[in-house]
Design an enzyme around this catalytic site. Structure first.
Site, PDB file in Angstrom:
ATOM      1  N   CYS A  69      19.408   5.048  13.523  1.00 48.25           N
ATOM      2  CA  CYS A  69      20.147   3.892  13.023  1.00 48.25           C
ATOM      3  C   CYS A  69      20.598   3.015  14.196  1.00 48.25           C
ATOM      4  CB  CYS A  69      21.300   4.335  12.121  1.00 48.25           C
ATOM      5  SG  CYS A  69      21.969   2.981  11.110  1.00 48.25           S
ATOM      6  N   GLU A  78      18.669  12.565   8.716  1.00 47.82           N
ATOM      7  CA  GLU A  78      19.559  13.650   8.294  1.00 47.82           C
ATOM      8  C   GLU A  78      20.052  13.469   6.858  1.00 47.82           C
ATOM      9  OE1 GLU A  78      22.453  10.549   9.803  1.00 47.82           O
ATOM     10  OE2 GLU A  78      20.394  11.188  10.212  1.00 47.82           O
ATOM     11  N   HIS A 109      18.234   7.074   8.219  1.00 50.80           N
ATOM     12  CA  HIS A 109      18.919   8.307   8.616  1.00 50.80           C
ATOM     13  C   HIS A 109      18.094   9.509   8.182  1.00 50.80           C
ATOM     14  CE1 HIS A 109      22.908   6.759   9.886  1.00 50.80           C
ATOM     15  NE2 HIS A 109      22.605   5.745   9.082  1.00 50.80           N
TER      16      HIS A 109
END
Length: 214
Positions: free
Chosen positions: A94, A195, A193
């Site tokens: 990001c 994750e 992202h």
């Protein structure tokens, strides 16, 4: 380098970014691939220099994140030593990707790392709501770091306008196409992202953990 099966991953802590989620996702990706890794959440320059791979998360404004990095004495220099000199694999997430740029225009102009030429400016989304938040399709250009086309989770109001289109490894479209991933040599960055991107993101992180840039 300690080799693929025993590695230390430096997850850079400069007060910005979803460190806990990123750490969990890296460990889960390693487990899924049978890899032996340690994730060290750190802002210690020497730990950064010793790391086998580096991950730089980022949440917030470009200038704020850059100022926070510079406030950690020696951290930017250690990143340059590890990434530019030692050529360790690097992943920015990001705002961590956006900081690779020459400059960012969020709340005024701020110099970035300058590792990938380009400017981070407002996301031109037409009539669509900004920030761009939620799931979006990622179209890859066939790089081995990228899983097959899939969906990833985005939260951003700015986009990386790269000077050299060849570094744009994947795109997504929100009003108009924008870089979803950039790759140059041993340096990679995702606007999304991983994750938070479930199976697609875990696959990408697993690929990063076994990536050996040529």
């Amino acid at each position: 380098m300690r080799g693929i099966m025993s590695q230390m991953i430096a997850l850079i802590d400069y007060g910005s970014g979803n460190l806990h989620s990123a750490e969990k996702a890296l460990l889960r990706s390693a487990t899924d691939r049978g890899l032996d890794i340690q994730v060290e959440v750190t802002s210690d320059p020497e730990a950064v220099r010793q790391a086998d791979r580096l991950v730089l998360p980022g949440v917030g404004a470009f200038g704020t994140c850059m100022a926070a990095l510079k406030a950690r004495l020696g951290l930017v220099g250690a990143l340059e030593d590890a990434v530019l000199e030692a050529k360790r694999p690097f992943l920015g997430i990001c705002v961590g990707m956006q900081l690779l740029a020459t400059k960012g225009l969020e709340h005024g102009e701020t110099a970035g790392f300058g590792w990938i030429d380009g400017t981070v400016g407002p996301l031109e989304a037409g009539e669509l709501k900004v920030p761009h938040m939620g799931w979006n399709h990622v179209q890859g250009a066939g790089h081995l770091l990228l899983p097959p086309d899939g969906d990833a989770y985005f939260v951003h109001s700015y986009a990386f306008e790269v000077s050299d289109p060849s570094v744009m490894a994947a795109t997504a479209t929100y009003g108009q196409p924008f870089p979803a991933m950039v790759i140059k040599d041993n340096i990679a960055g995702t606007q999304f992202h991983p994750e938070k991107s479930q199976a697609y993101g875990l696959d990408l992180l697993g690929r990063f953990l076994t990536w050996e840039p040529s």
